[in-house]
Design an enzyme around this catalytic site. Sequence first.
Site, PDB file in Angstrom:
ATOM      1  N   SER A  96       5.317  45.145 -14.188  1.00 16.82           N
ATOM      2  CA  SER A  96       6.085  45.530 -13.076  1.00 16.82           C
ATOM      3  C   SER A  96       7.623  45.710 -13.428  1.00 16.82           C
ATOM      4  O   SER A  96       8.337  44.972 -13.723  1.00 16.82           O
ATOM      5  CB  SER A  96       6.000  44.388 -11.899  1.00 16.82           C
ATOM      6  OG  SER A  96       4.660  44.335 -11.431  1.00 16.82           O
ATOM      7  N   LYS A 171       4.990  49.710  -6.082  1.00 18.94           N
ATOM      8  CA  LYS A 171       4.929  48.207  -6.388  1.00 18.94           C
ATOM      9  C   LYS A 171       6.373  47.845  -5.537  1.00 18.94           C
ATOM     10  O   LYS A 171       6.311  46.908  -5.134  1.00 18.94           O
ATOM     11  CB  LYS A 171       4.902  47.885  -7.761  1.00 18.94           C
ATOM     12  CG  LYS A 171       4.948  46.565  -7.938  1.00 18.94           C
ATOM     13  CD  LYS A 171       3.984  45.598  -7.773  1.00 18.94           C
ATOM     14  CE  LYS A 171       4.258  43.950  -7.580  1.00 18.94           C
ATOM     15  NZ  LYS A 171       3.920  43.370  -9.137  1.00 18.94           N
ATOM     16  N   LYS A 239      12.955  39.435  -9.375  1.00 20.27           N
ATOM     17  CA  LYS A 239      13.070  40.304 -10.439  1.00 20.27           C
ATOM     18  C   LYS A 239      12.675  41.928  -9.870  1.00 20.27           C
ATOM     19  O   LYS A 239      13.235  42.949 -10.194  1.00 20.27           O
ATOM     20  CB  LYS A 239      12.031  40.211 -11.730  1.00 20.27           C
ATOM     21  CG  LYS A 239      11.942  41.183 -12.673  1.00 20.27           C
ATOM     22  CD  LYS A 239      10.594  41.098 -13.575  1.00 20.27           C
ATOM     23  CE  LYS A 239       9.230  41.658 -12.553  1.00 20.27           C
ATOM     24  NZ  LYS A 239       8.156  41.842 -13.260  1.00 20.27           N
TER      25      LYS A 239
END
Lengths: 294, 294
Positions: A96, A171, A239
Amino acid sequence: MKTIGFIGLGIMGKPMARNLLKAGHKLVVYDIIPAPVKELVEAGAAEGASSADVAGRSEIVITMLPNSPHVKEAVLGPGGVLEGAKSGLILVDMSSIAPLASQQVEKACAAKGVKMLDAPVSGGEPKAIEGTLSIMVGGDKDVFDSVAEVLGAMGKSVVHTGLIGSGNTTKLANQIVVALNIIAMSEALVLASKAGVDPKVVYQAIRGGLAGSTVLDAKAPLVFQRKFNPGFRIELHLKDLLNAMDTAHETGTSLPFTGLATEVLSHMKSAGKGGLDHGGLVQYFEALAGIEVK
Amino acid sequence: MKTIGFIGLGIMGKPMARNLLKAGHKLVVYDIIPAPVKELVEAGAAEGASSADVAGRSEIVITMLPNSPHVKEAVLGPGGVLEGAKSGLILVDMSSIAPLASQQVEKACAAKGVKMLDAPVSGGEPKAIEGTLSIMVGGDKDVFDSVAEVLGAMGKSVVHTGLIGSGNTTKLANQIVVALNIIAMSEALVLASKAGVDPKVVYQAIRGGLAGSTVLDAKAPLVFQRKFNPGFRIELHLKDLLNAMDTAHETGTSLPFTGLATEVLSHMKSAGKGGLDHGGLVQYFEALAGIEVK
């Protein structure tokens, strides 16, 4: 059957690689940490000496790494995938990372005849182990079709979302919604508590209506039980939100609520709570309201 | 069968009163606007001359009014419910108002031997017409039990949430979650658009996972169709968030996200968009991002 290289055998990568072995694929694995490599070799994988070595011995290489810089290093750096890759190699980056980073890496790959997809996952460690991840895939549709079966060994939902980078954009959209839905629940439950109403009663009263959500049903019971072991850690969600804000700034998008959420998660990390499940964000709002709970 | 007084025959009150008539209750109705009174009288209700008159002729009085000041006026003001009420009257205020206002009105009622419940609803006009509202009821449990059947003629879910004011606190918690879930969806879809990914694909890719919610399934399709007719109007949602922030401040609760959401809704109202469905909040974030849509 094609040989698959697998780079990055962490909490997610290790069970994903195992599921490829179970599905009958030939695997060459590499990680900078020896222990998970040894485990996979015992399970039947070959050991690569470096990312370049893995790439030279594979038709498809999967990377599963923490964030954009690690992917750039493992693909573009010395001893990296592009150093060893044969022309026609397909690189599937399942990390990711920032969509812009995916696009940059893809450009460098294309210049060497390597085709790349970005294919981040959601579902966390339990679904990585079960092989039931949701996989969001950006890149050329033909390339997607050629690896869809391989991805199917790791996920139950494998969706082509558009051009390179779109897997990671999808995502990030997911992570924005999840973070803000957890925060919505937190503010609602904290207000109820402070106003003298049992938050469990509020939860039961509102969950069947327009306020209902998967987050509410998954996280409110854990708040009531004070269970904040991960699950999905706040520091990892941070993150993702930092990547979302970078993407927002690069694309001229102002996201005031996601920006504020990023600050909340950042505070939780600096307060030593980055290892809690993201349901633990409720503690930030409890502290703001002066609620004392264990 | 007891006689029920009904004060406030607006968009919500009129169909709710009709459902009481359909269930066979005797009704005395009052509104400052004559037209809906006439309609209800044609349907079989008696006409009250004032709130006090309605109270004097009823064992149960239901109020369904816009906000806290209107309830205080209709109950405590000249010609109000308490002026005409016999001791033992039960007042069920079904308006969505501030929990503190419910508590204040209840105290004044108790001093005159009138028992009061706060019983706000969710579901909007369609469910008011169908008689399938969700009704959240605060106040004495015995009093709740004595009117539960009457409330059942207007709602499919009638939940006792605790002490007086807890119905409205629960409603506010609901409205916080709904507003922030709509905003979460908006920021996620706008980022996807700006990053070049089809928001419809993003919606389909994320709706089955942790990002799934009733708001996402109810409102994302309306965003794609650019359908922003209400539904539930932004200006009414703003009223609820203002009551939530008042309640937060009175109880020492800091709600940074709900506070910011209140400013977004307030802007939409001053920009002349208060009459849109709350799904139209996406337009705020589209404007911030410079997206041109019809």
